[in-house]
Design a protein around this motif. Structure first.
Motif, PDB file in Angstrom:
ATOM      1  N   GLU A 194       0.833  -1.209   0.000  1.00 59.76           N
ATOM      2  CA  GLU A 194       0.000   0.000   0.000  1.00 59.76           C
ATOM      3  C   GLU A 194       0.865   1.255   0.000  1.00 59.76           C
ATOM      4  O   GLU A 194       0.540   2.249  -0.668  1.00 59.76           O
TER       5      GLU A 194
ATOM      6  N   SER B 275      -2.793 -11.725  -5.561  1.00 55.03           N
ATOM      7  CA  SER B 275      -3.441 -10.726  -4.721  1.00 55.03           C
ATOM      8  C   SER B 275      -2.727  -9.382  -4.823  1.00 55.03           C
ATOM      9  O   SER B 275      -3.359  -8.332  -4.982  1.00 55.03           O
ATOM     10  N   ALA B 276      -1.395  -9.400  -4.764  1.00 50.66           N
ATOM     11  CA  ALA B 276      -0.627  -8.156  -4.886  1.00 50.66           C
ATOM     12  C   ALA B 276      -0.796  -7.552  -6.273  1.00 50.66           C
ATOM     13  O   ALA B 276      -0.963  -6.331  -6.418  1.00 50.66           O
TER      14      ALA B 276
ATOM     15  N   HIS C 130      -3.341  -7.845  -8.324  1.00 47.44           N
ATOM     16  CA  HIS C 130      -4.676  -7.265  -8.492  1.00 47.44           C
ATOM     17  C   HIS C 130      -4.849  -6.001  -7.641  1.00 47.44           C
ATOM     18  O   HIS C 130      -5.561  -5.077  -8.052  1.00 47.44           O
ATOM     19  N   TYR C 131      -4.206  -5.955  -6.486  1.00 46.74           N
ATOM     20  CA  TYR C 131      -4.248  -4.709  -5.708  1.00 46.74           C
ATOM     21  C   TYR C 131      -3.615  -3.576  -6.499  1.00 46.74           C
ATOM     22  O   TYR C 131      -4.155  -2.464  -6.577  1.00 46.74           O
ATOM     23  N   ALA C 132      -2.454  -3.860  -7.108  1.00 44.84           N
ATOM     24  CA  ALA C 132      -1.770  -2.833  -7.908  1.00 44.84           C
ATOM     25  C   ALA C 132      -2.621  -2.425  -9.107  1.00 44.84           C
ATOM     26  O   ALA C 132      -2.741  -1.229  -9.419  1.00 44.84           O
TER      27      ALA C 132
ATOM     28  N   LYS D 166      -5.781  -2.404  -9.419  1.00 43.06           N
ATOM     29  CA  LYS D 166      -6.936  -1.615  -8.993  1.00 43.06           C
ATOM     30  C   LYS D 166      -6.545  -0.223  -8.510  1.00 43.06           C
ATOM     31  O   LYS D 166      -7.275   0.747  -8.741  1.00 43.06           O
ATOM     32  N   HIS D 167      -5.402  -0.102  -7.858  1.00 40.52           N
ATOM     33  CA  HIS D 167      -5.090   1.146  -7.159  1.00 40.52           C
ATOM     34  C   HIS D 167      -4.051   2.032  -7.833  1.00 40.52           C
ATOM     35  O   HIS D 167      -3.947   3.220  -7.486  1.00 40.52           O
TER      36      HIS D 167
END
Length: 473
Positions: A391, A414-415, A417-419, A421-422
């Motif tokens: 984050e 997971s990492a 897809h977080y990247a 999205k954000h």
């Protein structure tokens, strides 16, 4: 080489030298265009549009394919010209020529995909006796303004979709690297493109660019370059479509679970391709703290293996930047960062036969208050930072006024897809550097990185307009 206006090659008494940035030798000269030449080129494009807009798609496809074949046939000639007039090594130049062939071939194919759609007018009361459809039309004269760093393929990215869509074009290539564009224009003429459909005017931006973008007969400006020039164009353009790609300060996030060797190799390559003069080149690398010291050591070691020298040598990895003025600017940014506490781990010096070589430079301790942290360096300089949690890295990646490409190296879905999205950008690259582009994908950014999208099919949509047809029984 002369410029092209209404099917004629035009010379001027006053010329502009095209200089090899490695040794200062003269490559060729081009005409010093004037506002009068711009007016003539626009007039020719307006006149040609009256008939070219109705040209059969098959004719456009045939011309684009012929040009692609010509470029492929003369690949080495184009590559050597790119390498001489610009900063690319001969190996980098050959790759650009191959991409140009692909861009033109894609343009030919996308010309047949300008689809429309039927409209259910009876879906709302009062439309029961109506039926119709919409289709796409060319918008008219397009002003295409291209940069020095990809002097052939970025021209193709504007000319290919514009011509595929039935538009006419006035092209202003970069003043320091106009030769590749003129050679491509010759290929279009040889392929049978009618006079006036493509016009090329060479000269300084203030003298030929300003009257080009401000002319009301021009219906769209397609520009690739810097933010300041982009803002200048928006103030001049008036009421017309604008497409802009304005560069970036691309971040890469390296997680501790990454494929270590691949991450190092790809980020080094992404930082120093074309001497860092690359809108999606790696400028900021955020490395998770458990592997930071090891990563920095490997990154510096890999960078030190780069062979910098004459661009036409087959084993050359990196050439000069485009001008001595640019080299001095980049050097000043490095010295400014050093004076404020940053550390140079390798490189950091300027040299070469005429002072245009900036060594591949790796730094730490750069802050977002420094130019190297928050602006686009457009040179062979990369900064590394440690981080703890993903984050935090994403927040740092988003902390600049650019948003073209960003990248993450990780084995974690997971990492990733977080990247995805954000991260605030036009493209997220997973397990590769930001320096990846397929010429058919939508390409562009947010914030100060530009307006609209290139990539052949997407540029074709930008360069055409929908027209509605409604029949009443």
């Amino acid at each position: 080489m002369d410029m092209l206006i209404n099917g004629q090659w035009v010379a001027t008494k006053e010329t502009i030298p095209v200089i090899d940035p490695w040794d200062g030798s003269l490559v060729d000269t081009v005409p010093h265009g004037t506002p009068q030449h711009v007016d003539q080129a626009i007039s020719a494009a307006v006149s040609a549009f009256r008939s070219w807009r109705f040209s059969p798609v098959a004719q456009r496809m045939e011309i684009l394919r012929k040009v692609a074949d010509t470029v492929a046939h003369y690949l080495e000639d184009f590559a050597r010209l790119i390498a001489r007039e610009g900063s690319k090594t001969i190996r980098e130049a050959r790759k650009e020529v191959r991409r140009c062939v692909n861009t033109l071939s894609l343009s030919a194919e996308e010309a047949r995909r300008l689809y429309g759609q039927t409209i259910p007018f009876d879906s709302f009361p009062g439309g029961e006796h109506r039926h119709g459809y919409w289709y796409r039309e060319p918008i008219g004269v397009i002003a295409a303004i291209t940069p020095f760093n990809d002097p052939l393929n970025l021209v193709a990215h504007k000319l290919g979709p514009a011509i595929a869509g039935g538009n006419t074009v006035v092209l202003k290539p970069a003043t320091v690297t106009p030769l590749s564009a003129l050679k491509l224009a010759q290929a279009f003429q040889d392929a049978g493109l009618p006079a006036g459909v493509l016009n090329v005017v060479t000269g300084p931006g203030g003298e030929v660019g300003d009257p080009l973008v401000s002319d009301p007969r021009v219906r769209m400006v397609s520009f690739t370059g810097g933010v300041e020039a982009g803002l200048h164009i928006t103030r001049l353009a008036g009421l017309k479509k604008i497409g802009m790609e304005l560069g970036s300060n691309s971040p890469v996030i390296v997680m501790a679970d990454c494929d270590f060797d691949r991450a190092v190799a790809d980020t080094v390559s992404g930082a120093f391709w074309a001497a860092g003069q690359n809108c999606i080149g790696v400028q900021r690398v955020y490395v998770q703290r458990p592997i930071f010291e090891r990563y920095l050591e490997a990154f510096v070691a890999k960078t030190k293996t780069y062979k910098v020298g004459p661009k036409l040598e087959e084993n050359c990895d990196m050439g000069p930047v485009i001008t001595e003025a640019e080299a001095k600017r980049i050097e000043s940014w490095i010295r400014e960062a050093e004076a404020s506490g940053a550390t140079v781990h390798c490189g950091g010096q300027r040299g070469g036969p005429i002072g245009t070589v900036v060594e591949p430079t790796v730094m730490t301790g750069v802050t977002m208050a420094m130019k190297l942290g928050c602006q686009e360096v457009f040179g062979p300089v990369v900064a590394l930072w440690p981080f703890d949690e993903l984050e935090e890295a994403v927040t740092l990646a988003n902390s600049v006024d650019y948003g073209l490409h960003a990248a993450i190296f990780t084995r974690s879905l997971s990492a990733a897809h977080y990247a995805i999205k954000h991260l605030e950008c036009g493209g997220v690259i997973i397990n590769d550097s930001t320096d990846y582009r397929l010429d058919q994908m939508p390409f562009g950014g947010i914030k100060n990185s530009g307006l609209g999208r290139e990539g052949v099919a997407f540029a074709l949509l930008e360069m055409t307009e929908p027209k509605v047809v409604c029949f009443t029984e």
